[in-house]
Write a protein that holds these residues in place. Structure first.
Motif, PDB file in Angstrom:
ATOM      1  N   ASP A 125      59.040   0.294  66.680  1.00 23.64           N
ATOM      2  CA  ASP A 125      58.229  -0.241  67.774  1.00 23.64           C
ATOM      3  C   ASP A 125      58.063  -1.750  67.650  1.00 23.64           C
ATOM      4  OD1 ASP A 125      57.947   2.307  68.769  1.00 23.64           O
ATOM      5  OD2 ASP A 125      55.971   2.649  67.891  1.00 23.64           O
ATOM      6  N   ALA A 126      58.051  -2.241  66.395  1.00 27.67           N
ATOM      7  CA  ALA A 126      57.881  -3.673  66.159  1.00 27.67           C
ATOM      8  C   ALA A 126      59.203  -4.436  66.187  1.00 27.67           C
ATOM      9  CB  ALA A 126      57.186  -3.900  64.820  1.00 27.67           C
ATOM     10  N   GLY A 127      60.304  -3.728  66.431  1.00 23.03           N
ATOM     11  CA  GLY A 127      61.611  -4.379  66.474  1.00 23.03           C
ATOM     12  C   GLY A 127      62.175  -4.719  65.116  1.00 23.03           C
ATOM     13  N   GLN A 128      61.698  -4.049  64.068  1.00 17.19           N
ATOM     14  CA  GLN A 128      62.179  -4.303  62.713  1.00 17.19           C
ATOM     15  C   GLN A 128      63.268  -3.299  62.345  1.00 17.19           C
ATOM     16  OE1 GLN A 128      58.098  -4.004  60.947  1.00 17.19           O
ATOM     17  NE2 GLN A 128      58.673  -5.923  59.935  1.00 17.19           N
ATOM     18  N   PRO A 129      64.194  -3.671  61.468  1.00 16.57           N
ATOM     19  CA  PRO A 129      65.213  -2.713  61.025  1.00 16.57           C
ATOM     20  C   PRO A 129      64.575  -1.570  60.244  1.00 16.57           C
ATOM     21  CG  PRO A 129      65.295  -4.712  59.710  1.00 16.57           C
ATOM     22  CD  PRO A 129      64.361  -4.994  60.842  1.00 16.57           C
ATOM     23  N   LEU A 130      65.126  -0.396  60.376  1.00 15.01           N
ATOM     24  CA  LEU A 130      64.559   0.789  59.737  1.00 15.01           C
ATOM     25  C   LEU A 130      64.938   0.862  58.254  1.00 15.01           C
ATOM     26  CD1 LEU A 130      65.162   3.568  62.417  1.00 15.01           C
ATOM     27  CD2 LEU A 130      63.293   1.908  62.241  1.00 15.01           C
ATOM     28  N   VAL A 131      64.035   1.408  57.475  1.00 15.49           N
ATOM     29  CA  VAL A 131      64.338   1.777  56.082  1.00 15.49           C
ATOM     30  C   VAL A 131      64.801   3.225  56.160  1.00 15.49           C
ATOM     31  CG1 VAL A 131      63.446   1.870  53.723  1.00 15.49           C
ATOM     32  CG2 VAL A 131      62.457   0.255  55.363  1.00 15.49           C
ATOM     33  N   ASN A 132      66.069   3.427  56.468  1.00 13.07           N
ATOM     34  CA  ASN A 132      66.508   4.748  56.889  1.00 13.07           C
ATOM     35  C   ASN A 132      67.416   5.467  55.896  1.00 13.07           C
ATOM     36  OD1 ASN A 132      68.831   3.271  57.243  1.00 13.07           O
ATOM     37  ND2 ASN A 132      68.953   3.552  59.460  1.00 13.07           N
ATOM     38  N   SER A 133      67.544   4.932  54.672  1.00 16.86           N
ATOM     39  CA  SER A 133      68.360   5.633  53.681  1.00 16.86           C
ATOM     40  C   SER A 133      68.021   5.125  52.285  1.00 16.86           C
ATOM     41  CB  SER A 133      69.851   5.441  53.969  1.00 16.86           C
ATOM     42  OG  SER A 133      70.635   6.316  53.169  1.00 16.86           O
ATOM     43  N   LEU A 134      68.515   5.840  51.295  1.00 14.54           N
ATOM     44  CA  LEU A 134      68.424   5.446  49.894  1.00 14.54           C
ATOM     45  C   LEU A 134      69.830   5.216  49.370  1.00 14.54           C
ATOM     46  CD1 LEU A 134      65.913   8.150  48.550  1.00 14.54           C
ATOM     47  CD2 LEU A 134      65.369   5.820  49.271  1.00 14.54           C
ATOM     48  N   TRP A 135      69.975   4.237  48.484  1.00 18.16           N
ATOM     49  CA  TRP A 135      71.261   4.071  47.797  1.00 18.16           C
ATOM     50  C   TRP A 135      71.062   4.435  46.338  1.00 18.16           C
ATOM     51  CZ3 TRP A 135      75.698   4.107  49.974  1.00 18.16           C
ATOM     52  CH2 TRP A 135      76.844   3.854  49.213  1.00 18.16           C
ATOM     53  N   LEU A 136      71.682   5.542  45.931  1.00 17.40           N
ATOM     54  CA  LEU A 136      71.571   6.050  44.570  1.00 17.40           C
ATOM     55  C   LEU A 136      72.686   5.462  43.718  1.00 17.40           C
ATOM     56  CD1 LEU A 136      70.951   9.778  45.562  1.00 17.40           C
ATOM     57  CD2 LEU A 136      69.215   8.143  44.797  1.00 17.40           C
ATOM     58  N   TRP A 137      72.315   4.950  42.540  1.00 17.11           N
ATOM     59  CA  TRP A 137      73.322   4.341  41.661  1.00 17.11           C
ATOM     60  C   TRP A 137      72.685   4.031  40.309  1.00 17.11           C
ATOM     61  CZ3 TRP A 137      73.149  -0.902  39.860  1.00 17.11           C
ATOM     62  CH2 TRP A 137      72.074  -1.644  40.379  1.00 17.11           C
ATOM     63  N   GLY A 138      73.528   3.654  39.346  1.00 15.92           N
ATOM     64  CA  GLY A 138      73.022   3.100  38.097  1.00 15.92           C
ATOM     65  C   GLY A 138      72.852   4.074  36.956  1.00 15.92           C
ATOM     66  N   ASN A 139      73.366   5.298  37.054  1.00 13.50           N
ATOM     67  CA  ASN A 139      73.212   6.231  35.934  1.00 13.50           C
ATOM     68  C   ASN A 139      74.168   5.864  34.803  1.00 13.50           C
ATOM     69  OD1 ASN A 139      75.439   7.009  37.586  1.00 13.50           O
ATOM     70  ND2 ASN A 139      75.486   8.989  36.567  1.00 13.50           N
ATOM     71  N   GLY A 140      73.953   6.437  33.645  1.00 12.26           N
ATOM     72  CA  GLY A 140      74.826   6.160  32.509  1.00 12.26           C
ATOM     73  C   GLY A 140      74.132   6.434  31.194  1.00 12.26           C
ATOM     74  N   THR A 141      74.681   5.889  30.133  1.00 13.63           N
ATOM     75  CA  THR A 141      74.150   6.117  28.796  1.00 13.63           C
ATOM     76  C   THR A 141      73.044   5.114  28.483  1.00 13.63           C
ATOM     77  OG1 THR A 141      75.792   4.649  27.800  1.00 13.63           O
ATOM     78  CG2 THR A 141      76.380   6.978  27.998  1.00 13.63           C
ATOM     79  N   ALA A 142      72.215   5.448  27.506  1.00  7.82           N
ATOM     80  CA  ALA A 142      71.172   4.526  27.058  1.00  7.82           C
ATOM     81  C   ALA A 142      71.817   3.277  26.455  1.00  7.82           C
ATOM     82  CB  ALA A 142      70.269   5.208  26.036  1.00  7.82           C
ATOM     83  N   PRO A 143      71.217   2.099  26.692  1.00  6.53           N
ATOM     84  CA  PRO A 143      71.814   0.838  26.206  1.00  6.53           C
ATOM     85  C   PRO A 143      71.537   0.604  24.730  1.00  6.53           C
ATOM     86  CG  PRO A 143      69.810   0.386  27.398  1.00  6.53           C
ATOM     87  CD  PRO A 143      70.040   1.871  27.519  1.00  6.53           C
ATOM     88  N   GLU A 144      72.089   1.447  23.895  1.00  4.43           N
ATOM     89  CA  GLU A 144      71.869   1.308  22.454  1.00  4.43           C
ATOM     90  C   GLU A 144      72.859   0.306  21.865  1.00  4.43           C
ATOM     91  OE1 GLU A 144      72.303   5.255  21.048  1.00  4.43           O
ATOM     92  OE2 GLU A 144      70.362   5.941  21.841  1.00  4.43           O
ATOM     93  N   GLY A 145      72.396  -0.480  20.923  1.00  3.34           N
ATOM     94  CA  GLY A 145      73.256  -1.434  20.244  1.00  3.34           C
ATOM     95  C   GLY A 145      73.401  -2.767  20.943  1.00  3.34           C
ATOM     96  N   ALA A 146      72.547  -3.050  21.940  1.00  3.94           N
ATOM     97  CA  ALA A 146      72.623  -4.347  22.616  1.00  3.94           C
ATOM     98  C   ALA A 146      72.270  -5.460  21.634  1.00  3.94           C
ATOM     99  CB  ALA A 146      71.684  -4.380  23.812  1.00  3.94           C
ATOM    100  N   ARG A 147      73.010  -6.579  21.727  1.00  3.42           N
ATOM    101  CA  ARG A 147      72.782  -7.724  20.834  1.00  3.42           C
ATOM    102  C   ARG A 147      72.748  -8.998  21.672  1.00  3.42           C
ATOM    103  NH1 ARG A 147      76.991  -4.987  19.136  1.00  3.42           N
ATOM    104  NH2 ARG A 147      78.427  -6.697  19.663  1.00  3.42           N
ATOM    105  N   ALA A 148      71.689  -9.777  21.538  1.00  2.00           N
ATOM    106  CA  ALA A 148      71.578 -11.035  22.263  1.00  2.00           C
ATOM    107  C   ALA A 148      72.497 -12.080  21.636  1.00  2.00           C
ATOM    108  CB  ALA A 148      70.143 -11.533  22.252  1.00  2.00           C
ATOM    109  N   PRO A 149      73.292 -12.800  22.428  1.00  6.10           N
ATOM    110  CA  PRO A 149      74.196 -13.820  21.861  1.00  6.10           C
ATOM    111  C   PRO A 149      73.459 -14.966  21.182  1.00  6.10           C
ATOM    112  CG  PRO A 149      74.796 -13.262  24.134  1.00  6.10           C
ATOM    113  CD  PRO A 149      73.465 -12.652  23.871  1.00  6.10           C
TER     114      PRO A 149
END
Length: 336
Positions: free
Chosen positions: A195-219
């Protein structure tokens, strides 16, 4: 003192755009480019470049777990299992369904809370949704996903049909996305937005699954970062990220992502404005620090979809008077 500055989006992704930085006054950046040793490496997304430099496998680690760890939430662990469930807008453009991310939707906190509450009521058997911010939503599914999802950044502006999940339970997740579209489309929040002329929030984008980030090392021992994705990566390495600032007290890795979003959305005006701010807030102070000897070496990495630019400049290089300033557009012309 040493600074490694990571600048995703420094290279404008549209090769068909001639001289994207034309007319901008960037004397400090051009001086740095003129004195730097320049190497063009293979193209890479910023996310994959950072994961590799923190010792993680970009194809395996959970981007959702990292991003959630970087949110302004009570301290937690970077557990696997989380999915990003980001709010998006889908619209038809000619014969294709095109995705626009939440950066273009101006979702309020109240709208996000209402939409997520309904999703939790409707899909309680699937898992739990949460929205730490209006733009970034998550789902902790009761059963971990076994599908391969396309990251949101790779789906923005592209036909959705080419970015659907694949793998063992991909159909289940696509069915959830379709059902969520119906729920969101009929929600009072979206009726009010329409009604306000705004774009709809009409879906979800699912992503980003995977393994736990074990062993990360800061340079480096000190890491400056602002976005939740990068802050979570730094925290996974056992380091608390600092806010980006050109005042250094120790060798520092700074990830500055102000150019990344306008480059992703091909927002040339936004990218040019961010480039002017980069010149003022970073390049000019760093050039002065090199001249004064407060900064001994500066390394710049600019991962992008055309190439990954690697530059190195030392304080002593500024004495090479025969090296002339080099424009960013001139550098663009050397890329494939």
């Amino acid at each position: 003192m040493h600074l490694h500055l990571v600048l995703p989006g420094l290279l404008w992704p549209g090769a068909q755009t001639a001289d994207p930085a034309a007319g901008l006054a960037l004397p400090a950046l051009e001086r740095l480019l003129g004195h730097a040793r320049v190497r063009a490496a293979a193209a890479s997304s910023a996310e994959h470049w950072l994961l590799r430099h923190f010792g993680l496998d970009p194809q395996a680690v959970s981007a959702a777990a990292l991003r959630r760890l970087g949110e302004e939430l009570p301290a937690g662990r970077a557990d696997a299992g989380w999915l990003c469930a980001d709010p998006v807008n889908l619209r038809f453009a000619r014969e294709h369904l095109i995705l626009a991310d939440a950066a273009t939707l101006a979702i309020t906190a109240e709208e996000a809370a209402a939409l997520v509450a309904t999703l939790n009521e409707t899909f309680a058997d699937i898992g739990r949704f949460e929205a730490p911010t209006p733009e970034r939503w998550y789902l902790l599914p009761n059963t971990p996903a076994q599908a391969r999802f396309v990251p949101l950044a790779e789906a923005v502006g592209r036909p959705v049909a080419r970015c659907l999940p694949e793998g063992e339970d991909a159909r289940d997740w696509q069915r959830l996305a379709n059902e969520a579209q119906v729920v969101l489309h009929n929600h009072p929040v979206n009726r009010a937005r329409e009604d306000a002329g705004q774009p709809l929030v009409n879906s979800l984008w699912l992503w980003g699954n995977g393994t736990a980030p074990e062993g990360a090392r800061a340079p480096l021992a000190v890491v400056q970062a602002a976005t939740p994705e990068t802050r979570g990566l730094v925290r996974a390495a056992g380091v608390e990220p600092q806010a980006p600032a050109p005042l250094l007290t120790a060798p520092t890795l700074t990830v500055l992502e102000t150019l990344a979003r306008p480059a992703l959305h091909l927002d040339l005006d936004g990218w040019r404005n961010a480039l002017v701010a980069l010149e003022r807030d970073w390049c000019a102070p760093l050039l002065e620090a090199l001249r004064a000897g407060r900064l001994k070496t500066l390394q710049i990495s600019a991962p992008g979809e055309r190439a990954t630019l690697e530059l190195g400049v030392a304080a002593r290089d500024l004495w090479k008077f025969w090296q002339r300033p080099r424009s960013l557009d001139a550098l663009h012309k050397t890329l494939p």
